[in-house]
Write a protein that holds these residues in place. Structure first.
Motif, mmCIF file in Angstrom:
data_model
loop_
_atom_site.group_PDB
_atom_site.id
_atom_site.type_symbol
_atom_site.label_atom_id
_atom_site.label_comp_id
_atom_site.label_asym_id
_atom_site.label_seq_id
_atom_site.Cartn_x
_atom_site.Cartn_y
_atom_site.Cartn_z
ATOM 1 N N PHE A 18 20.239 61.590 113.880
ATOM 2 C CA PHE A 18 19.778 62.973 113.847
ATOM 3 C C PHE A 18 20.808 63.872 113.161
ATOM 4 O O PHE A 18 20.453 64.716 112.333
ATOM 5 C CB PHE A 18 19.484 63.495 115.265
ATOM 6 N N ILE A 19 22.081 63.700 113.480
ATOM 7 C CA ILE A 19 23.126 64.527 112.876
ATOM 8 C C ILE A 19 23.188 64.287 111.370
ATOM 9 O O ILE A 19 23.278 65.234 110.583
ATOM 10 C CB ILE A 19 24.494 64.273 113.553
ATOM 11 N N CYS A 20 23.117 63.030 110.946
ATOM 12 C CA CYS A 20 23.131 62.715 109.508
ATOM 13 C C CYS A 20 21.909 63.313 108.802
ATOM 14 O O CYS A 20 22.020 63.848 107.693
ATOM 15 C CB CYS A 20 23.191 61.205 109.294
ATOM 16 N N TYR A 21 20.773 63.244 109.456
ATOM 17 C CA TYR A 21 19.547 63.833 108.924
ATOM 18 C C TYR A 21 19.696 65.347 108.762
ATOM 19 O O TYR A 21 19.353 65.920 107.716
ATOM 20 C CB TYR A 21 18.388 63.484 109.863
ATOM 21 N N MET A 22 20.242 66.003 109.761
ATOM 22 C CA MET A 22 20.396 67.459 109.686
ATOM 23 C C MET A 22 21.457 67.860 108.666
ATOM 24 O O MET A 22 21.306 68.881 107.988
ATOM 25 C CB MET A 22 20.723 68.035 111.069
ATOM 26 N N LEU A 96 15.248 62.331 105.858
ATOM 27 C CA LEU A 96 15.182 61.289 106.890
ATOM 28 C C LEU A 96 15.698 59.955 106.365
ATOM 29 O O LEU A 96 16.453 59.259 107.044
ATOM 30 C CB LEU A 96 13.743 61.111 107.387
ATOM 31 N N GLU A 97 15.282 59.612 105.154
ATOM 32 C CA GLU A 97 15.733 58.348 104.562
ATOM 33 C C GLU A 97 17.237 58.358 104.322
ATOM 34 O O GLU A 97 17.925 57.363 104.595
ATOM 35 C CB GLU A 97 14.978 58.085 103.251
ATOM 36 N N MET A 98 17.760 59.469 103.824
ATOM 37 C CA MET A 98 19.201 59.542 103.567
ATOM 38 C C MET A 98 19.994 59.621 104.872
ATOM 39 O O MET A 98 21.108 59.100 104.956
ATOM 40 C CB MET A 98 19.520 60.729 102.662
ATOM 41 N N LYS A 100 19.249 57.974 107.463
ATOM 42 C CA LYS A 100 19.329 56.569 107.873
ATOM 43 C C LYS A 100 20.378 55.806 107.056
ATOM 44 O O LYS A 100 21.126 54.994 107.595
ATOM 45 C CB LYS A 100 17.966 55.899 107.743
ATOM 46 N N VAL A 101 20.446 56.085 105.756
ATOM 47 C CA VAL A 101 21.452 55.431 104.900
ATOM 48 C C VAL A 101 22.858 55.745 105.419
ATOM 49 O O VAL A 101 23.686 54.844 105.583
ATOM 50 C CB VAL A 101 21.304 55.885 103.427
ATOM 51 N N TYR A 102 23.106 57.014 105.689
ATOM 52 C CA TYR A 102 24.442 57.415 106.140
ATOM 53 C C TYR A 102 24.735 56.935 107.557
ATOM 54 O O TYR A 102 25.860 56.543 107.867
ATOM 55 C CB TYR A 102 24.644 58.921 105.986
ATOM 56 N N LYS A 103 23.749 56.960 108.419
ATOM 57 C CA LYS A 103 23.950 56.435 109.784
ATOM 58 C C LYS A 103 24.379 54.982 109.724
ATOM 59 O O LYS A 103 25.341 54.570 110.379
ATOM 60 C CB LYS A 103 22.675 56.564 110.612
ATOM 61 N N ARG A 104 23.675 54.197 108.939
ATOM 62 C CA ARG A 104 24.004 52.769 108.821
ATOM 63 C C ARG A 104 25.393 52.567 108.234
ATOM 64 O O ARG A 104 26.138 51.697 108.688
ATOM 65 C CB ARG A 104 22.968 52.064 107.951
ATOM 66 N N LEU A 105 25.736 53.361 107.220
ATOM 67 C CA LEU A 105 27.057 53.225 106.608
ATOM 68 C C LEU A 105 28.159 53.559 107.607
ATOM 69 O O LEU A 105 29.176 52.859 107.685
ATOM 70 C CB LEU A 105 27.165 54.106 105.360
#
Length: 156
Positions: A18-22, A96-98, A100-105
C-alpha cells in the motif's frame, strides 16, 4: 517490522504494498520522482504511515494523496513518468502494478536487521529506479528475481 502504535502487531507485506502504491500515486500526481516523495516524507513519517497503512487502505486514495501532499508539504515538479515514446511503450503500468514491483524489490533485497522503512529508503534512492521507471524499456516488466538480481549487481 512491528507496528509502532501496536507493538504486538506486525507490519505485513500488504502494508508495504500500500505504501509503495501511494508513493507512486503521489509522485505521478505531483510530476515528481518517487525518490522525492520518499525523501521528503522521511523515515519517521514513513514509520507512521506504514503503521497505519491497514487503516489508510480503506480510505479513498485520492484523499490519501491530498493528505500526504498537504501534511508533508510535497511540491509540484516537472517529471512526467507517463511521457513515453508510444512506439516503444504501448502500455504504461498502473500505480498498483508499480507498487507491486517496488514491494517485491524491497522484500527481495531486505538486508539483515533492516525493516521495511529502511528498505523503502534504500531502494527508492538507488539508481536502478531510473531504469525501472523508464517505461520505454521493459525493466519494470521483468520477473521480480531478475529485478532483484539487477539491484544486487548494480544494473541490468
Amino acid at each position: 517490522m512491528m507496528n509502532i502504535y501496536f507493538p504486538d502487531e506486525e507490519i505485513t507485506d500488504n502494508d508495504l504494498y500500500f505504501i509503495c502504491y501511494m508513493i507512486e500515486r503521489v509522485a505521478r500526481k505531483l510530476h515528481q520522482k518517487n525518490k522525492y516523495v520518499v525523501n521528503t516524507i522521511g523515515r519517521d513519517a514513513l514509520k507512521h504511515l506504514i503503521s497505519v497503512a491497514n487503516v489508510l487502505h480503506c480510505e479513498n486514495p485520492l484523499q490519501v494523496e491530498d493528505d500526504w501532499i498537504e501534511e508533508y508539504h510535497l511540491q509540484e515538479g516537472d517529471y512526467d513518468i507517463t511521457d513515453v515514446d508510444r512506439e516503444l511503450a504501448e502500455i504504461i503500468p498502473t500505480p498498483l502494478e508499480m507498487g507491486k514491483v517496488y514491494k517485491r524489490l524491497i522484500i527481495d533485497t531486505l538486508q539483515l536487521g533492516e525493516d521495511y522503512v529502511d528498505g523503502i529508503l534504500r531502494v527508492y534512492n538507488n539508481e536502478l529506479c531510473n531504469v525501472i521507471d523508464n517505461y520505454n524499456c521493459s525493466a519494470f516488466y521483468e520477473p521480480s528475481y531478475v529485478i532483484a538480481r539487477a539491484y544486487q549487481n548494480g544494473g541490468f
